[in-house]
Design an enzyme around this catalytic site. Sequence first.
Site, PDB file in Angstrom:
ATOM      1  N   GLY A  31       1.306  -7.608  -0.409  1.00 56.47           N
ATOM      2  CA  GLY A  31       1.450  -8.101  -1.785  1.00 56.47           C
ATOM      3  C   GLY A  31       2.910  -7.923  -2.142  1.00 56.47           C
ATOM      4  N   GLN A  32       3.197  -8.071  -3.430  1.00 61.22           N
ATOM      5  CA  GLN A  32       4.620  -7.956  -3.813  1.00 61.22           C
ATOM      6  C   GLN A  32       5.105  -6.525  -3.603  1.00 61.22           C
ATOM      7  OE1 GLN A  32       2.196  -8.502  -5.920  1.00 61.22           O
ATOM      8  NE2 GLN A  32       2.360  -7.070  -7.625  1.00 61.22           N
ATOM      9  N   GLY A  34       4.494  -4.753  -0.876  1.00 62.09           N
ATOM     10  CA  GLY A  34       4.812  -4.468   0.526  1.00 62.09           C
ATOM     11  C   GLY A  34       3.569  -4.686   1.370  1.00 62.09           C
ATOM     12  N   VAL A  35       3.524  -4.025   2.514  1.00 65.44           N
ATOM     13  CA  VAL A  35       2.457  -4.262   3.489  1.00 65.44           C
ATOM     14  C   VAL A  35       1.373  -3.205   3.358  1.00 65.44           C
ATOM     15  CG1 VAL A  35       1.972  -4.270   5.983  1.00 65.44           C
ATOM     16  CG2 VAL A  35       4.044  -5.356   5.104  1.00 65.44           C
ATOM     17  N   LYS A  50      -0.740   1.738   1.806  1.00 61.43           N
ATOM     18  CA  LYS A  50       0.139   0.758   1.168  1.00 61.43           C
ATOM     19  C   LYS A  50       1.563   1.268   1.339  1.00 61.43           C
ATOM     20  CE  LYS A  50      -1.625  -0.854  -2.873  1.00 61.43           C
ATOM     21  NZ  LYS A  50      -1.920  -2.258  -3.220  1.00 61.43           N
ATOM     22  N   ASP A 143      -4.453  -4.608 -14.923  1.00 58.71           N
ATOM     23  CA  ASP A 143      -4.436  -5.799 -14.052  1.00 58.71           C
ATOM     24  C   ASP A 143      -5.791  -5.993 -13.388  1.00 58.71           C
ATOM     25  OD1 ASP A 143      -2.340  -7.025 -11.262  1.00 58.71           O
ATOM     26  OD2 ASP A 143      -3.631  -8.045 -12.731  1.00 58.71           O
ATOM     27  N   ARG A 147      -9.149 -10.159  -7.527  1.00 62.71           N
ATOM     28  CA  ARG A 147      -8.219  -9.869  -6.417  1.00 62.71           C
ATOM     29  C   ARG A 147      -7.934  -8.379  -6.308  1.00 62.71           C
ATOM     30  NH1 ARG A 147      -5.454 -12.126 -10.483  1.00 62.71           N
ATOM     31  NH2 ARG A 147      -4.085 -10.703 -11.631  1.00 62.71           N
ATOM     32  N   ASN A 148      -8.138  -7.640  -7.394  1.00 66.30           N
ATOM     33  CA  ASN A 148      -7.859  -6.200  -7.393  1.00 66.30           C
ATOM     34  C   ASN A 148      -9.126  -5.371  -7.284  1.00 66.30           C
ATOM     35  OD1 ASN A 148      -5.085  -6.334  -7.440  1.00 66.30           O
ATOM     36  ND2 ASN A 148      -5.018  -6.573  -9.652  1.00 66.30           N
ATOM     37  N   ASP A 161      -6.247  -0.210  -7.536  1.00 69.61           N
ATOM     38  CA  ASP A 161      -4.921  -0.359  -8.151  1.00 69.61           C
ATOM     39  C   ASP A 161      -4.905  -0.160  -9.660  1.00 69.61           C
ATOM     40  OD1 ASP A 161      -3.891  -2.946  -5.794  1.00 69.61           O
ATOM     41  OD2 ASP A 161      -3.831  -0.755  -5.700  1.00 69.61           O
TER      42      ASP A 161
END
Length: 281
Positions: A31-32, A34-35, A50, A143, A147-148, A161
Amino acid sequence: DRPAPATAGLSHDKWEIDHNELVLLEELGSGQFGVVRRGKWRGSIDVAVKMMKEGTMSEDDFIEEAKVMTKLQHTNLVQLYGVCSKNRPIFIVTEYMRHGSLLNHLRRHEQSLINNQGLLLDMCIQVCKGMAYLERHNYIHRDLAARNCLVGTENIVKVADFGLARYVLDDQYTSSGGSKFPIKWAPPEVLNYTRFSSKSDVWAYGVLMWEVFTCGKMPYGRLKNSEVVERVQKGIILEKPKACYKEVYDVMKKCWSPLPENRPSFRSLKDTLVNVSQSIL
Ligand SMILES: CCC(=O)Nc1cccc(Nc2nc(Nc3ccc(OCCOC)cc3)ncc2F)c1
């Protein structure tokens, strides 16, 4: 085998994980931040790691917050085991969820899910339980979206998250005018004043319910962010998904009350959804 410990076993900084105890395996995605890779912790515990790309996060603030986040423990929250903060990039080590993001799961299994209202409603109820726990602890997600959320074995769904949005440095993501801001999950008071609360999480939860009952469609289709902002401010809401009972859509509509104080709490949402589930299924 031994139950996964809630947090790192180390006594002094129990949220600090020794990266020598981690074995990194395949990449799960990126994601924004990182990996993210699957890993093994202390030889046997499945974890997700993460690896935070430098400069994407205010790391010291996050490490401070990690102490609080490791204490948030619920069956419908992806457990934060700890952080590796002695090196850069820092690693965030969490519980591993075998079937990946709820959004991808809905899209991949649309054919079998679209007629299984009971299972779709159960997924929503699980997310609601995790969110009711956060609400009880005065913890705002900021958020919440399909997706989260992540899917484990036996259709377990967990919220991931939570609270992380506060530490993102990219203001394209954090300011409501930014190109990466999750406009489609934001209520009027967040669009206008960036005023986050558990009631703004409830609005986002209504959109997540819509994502679930459409098996992963994009809310408002391909509308531009500016067009979505205009509609939300005019009080135009998402249409009822085809495969969705009227009683379920009525709950979504309550989550989209223009005024935050008119939206239900997650606590009451859970009771309502369980009653709906028992009455229609
Ligand atoms: C910011 C965006 C961001 O974080 N994205 C992001 C990407 C990837 C994984 C995570 N996190 C976690 N993932 C898992 N399990 C997982 C399992 C399978 C999988 O399949 C990918 C290929 O599918 C064909 C993806 C994830 N368990 C805990 C996590 F925490 C977060």
